[in-house]
Design a protein around this motif. Structure first.
Motif, PDB file in Angstrom:
ATOM      1  N   VAL A 116       4.316   1.561  -4.388  1.00 41.94           N
ATOM      2  CA  VAL A 116       2.854   1.583  -4.474  1.00 41.94           C
ATOM      3  C   VAL A 116       2.389   2.847  -5.183  1.00 41.94           C
ATOM      4  CG1 VAL A 116       0.712   1.713  -3.145  1.00 41.94           C
ATOM      5  CG2 VAL A 116       2.517   0.146  -2.427  1.00 41.94           C
ATOM      6  N   TYR A 117       2.959   3.982  -4.819  1.00 36.71           N
ATOM      7  CA  TYR A 117       2.547   5.269  -5.403  1.00 36.71           C
ATOM      8  C   TYR A 117       2.797   5.309  -6.909  1.00 36.71           C
ATOM      9  CZ  TYR A 117       2.023  10.353  -5.849  1.00 36.71           C
ATOM     10  OH  TYR A 117       1.608  11.623  -6.218  1.00 36.71           O
ATOM     11  N   SER A 153       0.791   2.626  -8.927  1.00 34.68           N
ATOM     12  CA  SER A 153      -0.629   2.984  -8.987  1.00 34.68           C
ATOM     13  C   SER A 153      -0.857   4.110  -9.990  1.00 34.68           C
ATOM     14  CB  SER A 153      -1.125   3.398  -7.599  1.00 34.68           C
ATOM     15  OG  SER A 153      -1.032   2.338  -6.685  1.00 34.68           O
ATOM     16  N   ALA A 210      -2.777   7.697  -8.444  1.00 32.07           N
ATOM     17  CA  ALA A 210      -1.869   7.306  -7.373  1.00 32.07           C
ATOM     18  C   ALA A 210      -2.567   7.361  -6.018  1.00 32.07           C
ATOM     19  CB  ALA A 210      -0.639   8.212  -7.375  1.00 32.07           C
ATOM     20  N   GLY A 259      -4.635   4.427  -5.564  1.00 34.96           N
ATOM     21  CA  GLY A 259      -3.770   3.292  -5.294  1.00 34.96           C
ATOM     22  C   GLY A 259      -3.354   3.230  -3.831  1.00 34.96           C
ATOM     23  N   GLY A 317      -5.854   2.985 -10.842  1.00 35.86           N
ATOM     24  CA  GLY A 317      -5.001   3.179  -9.675  1.00 35.86           C
ATOM     25  C   GLY A 317      -5.446   2.339  -8.500  1.00 35.86           C
ATOM     26  N   LEU A 318      -6.765   2.267  -8.269  1.00 38.62           N
ATOM     27  CA  LEU A 318      -7.293   1.493  -7.143  1.00 38.62           C
ATOM     28  C   LEU A 318      -6.955   0.013  -7.284  1.00 38.62           C
ATOM     29  CD1 LEU A 318      -9.068   1.454  -4.571  1.00 38.62           C
ATOM     30  CD2 LEU A 318     -11.044   1.097  -6.065  1.00 38.62           C
ATOM     31  N   THR A 365      -4.579  -1.374  -9.083  1.00 38.67           N
ATOM     32  CA  THR A 365      -3.131  -1.567  -8.959  1.00 38.67           C
ATOM     33  C   THR A 365      -2.695  -1.489  -7.507  1.00 38.67           C
ATOM     34  OG1 THR A 365      -2.807  -0.569 -11.146  1.00 38.67           O
ATOM     35  CG2 THR A 365      -0.879  -0.769  -9.726  1.00 38.67           C
ATOM     36  N   GLY A 366      -3.236  -0.505  -6.760  1.00 39.51           N
ATOM     37  CA  GLY A 366      -2.881  -0.372  -5.357  1.00 39.51           C
ATOM     38  C   GLY A 366      -3.258  -1.592  -4.541  1.00 39.51           C
TER      39      GLY A 366
END
Length: 291
Positions: free
Chosen positions: A165-166, A169, A193, A196, A244-245, A247-248
């Motif tokens: 996830v990190y 993101s 990140a 994310g 990032g948001l 993708t997370g």
């Protein structure tokens, strides 16, 4: 007395939860819950059920996302914080290092100088820039967020899934920056990140039927800080935050999908592959425009 309030975790009374151990029925939070064949169990019931505590790998305690429960549930978070801090100190001692690692699309310092940037094949900048910071308050804010948001998320997902996830993101944030910003504007920071991790936390809390108001308030506040101008020498990259948001959230949906067994692993790592391929497509599209 508020009779509608959820009970607190039996090990962490300050954490409200709607999940209970299927064996002893005590309330348990994401850090304490361990996946069982049906529902979730608390650590004590898992240890009691395994007898000697040396259960086969197939029956090892699992997180809510199916990851192995680790002795130190925050180890990856600590390592990520350490890497960010080490790179920050290295940048202070060798400023030229920052220029070689920050996110640049296509840039030449002066006429006739070698062109550098992602468009010239330096794709590593898309991830190395995620570990760079310009000011002490910049890294302090981001690493505090990594600890506060990332620690509980790592405990809930497991080390490998949390790391995915990190990194994804961070890559997703960099891809959107590369796509939408001028190629000669440098960008750096772990905020993509961090957003994310926040997006994945929203998905996790929704999956566990937690009270969404605290985390949604945090999301709104961070987005307001993203889009409302404020003073300082460092501008905020809304592209990194939004990329990032999103993708997370996407990867988080795959990680906590209501599946089990091989299907769960297929959904989880398939989602990660899809997120990577989407970021790669944006990167290749922008590279084609710049070359």
């Amino acid at each position: 007395m508020d009779t509608d309030r959820l009970p607190g975790c039996y090990r962490h009374p300050d954490r409200d939860t709607g999940i209970r151990c299927t064996r002893c029925e005590r309330p348990i939070c994401p850090e304490c819950m361990i996946s069982a064949s049906v529902g979730f169990q608390c650590p004590e019931c898992v240890r009691a059920g395994s007898g000697t505590g040396h259960a086969p790998a197939a029956n090892a305690p699992r997180t809510v996302a199916g990851g192995v429960v680790a002795g130190d549930p925050h180890l990856v978070t600590k390592i990520l914080i350490g890497i960010n801090a080490a790179v920050f100190l290295a940048g202070l001692l060798a400023p030229a290092l920052v220029v070689q690692l920050e996110l640049l699309g296509r840039y030449a310092a002066y006429f006739g100088a070698p062109v550098q940037g992602v468009a010239t094949g330096e794709y590593y900048r898309l991830l190395t820039s995620v570990f760079l910071h310009a000011e002490w308050w910049h890294i302090a804010g981001n690493l505090l967020a990594v600890w506060v948001i990332g620690g509980p998320l790592e405990a809930a997902l497991g080390r490998l899934r949390y790391l995915a996830v990190y990194l994804l993101s961070g890559l997703g944030g960099s891809a959107l920056v590369y796509l939408l910003t001028p190629p000669n504007v440098p960008t750096l920071g772990a905020s993509g990140a961090v957003f994310g991790l926040l997006g994945a936390t929203v998905v996790l809390m929704r999956r566990l039927r937690y009270d969404m108001r605290p985390v949604m308030t945090m999301v709104v506040l961070m987005l307001v800080l993203t889009f409302v101008p404020f003073g300082g020498s460092l501008s905020v990259s809304w592209q990194a935050h939004v990329g990032g948001l999103v993708t997370g959230v996407l990867v988080g949906l795959g990680m906590v999908a209501p599946t089990a067994g091989r299907a769960r692993s297929l959904v989880q790592w398939g989602t990660c592959a899809a997120a990577f391929l989407l970021a790669a497509a944006l990167i290749l599209l922008r590279t084609a425009e710049l070359t």
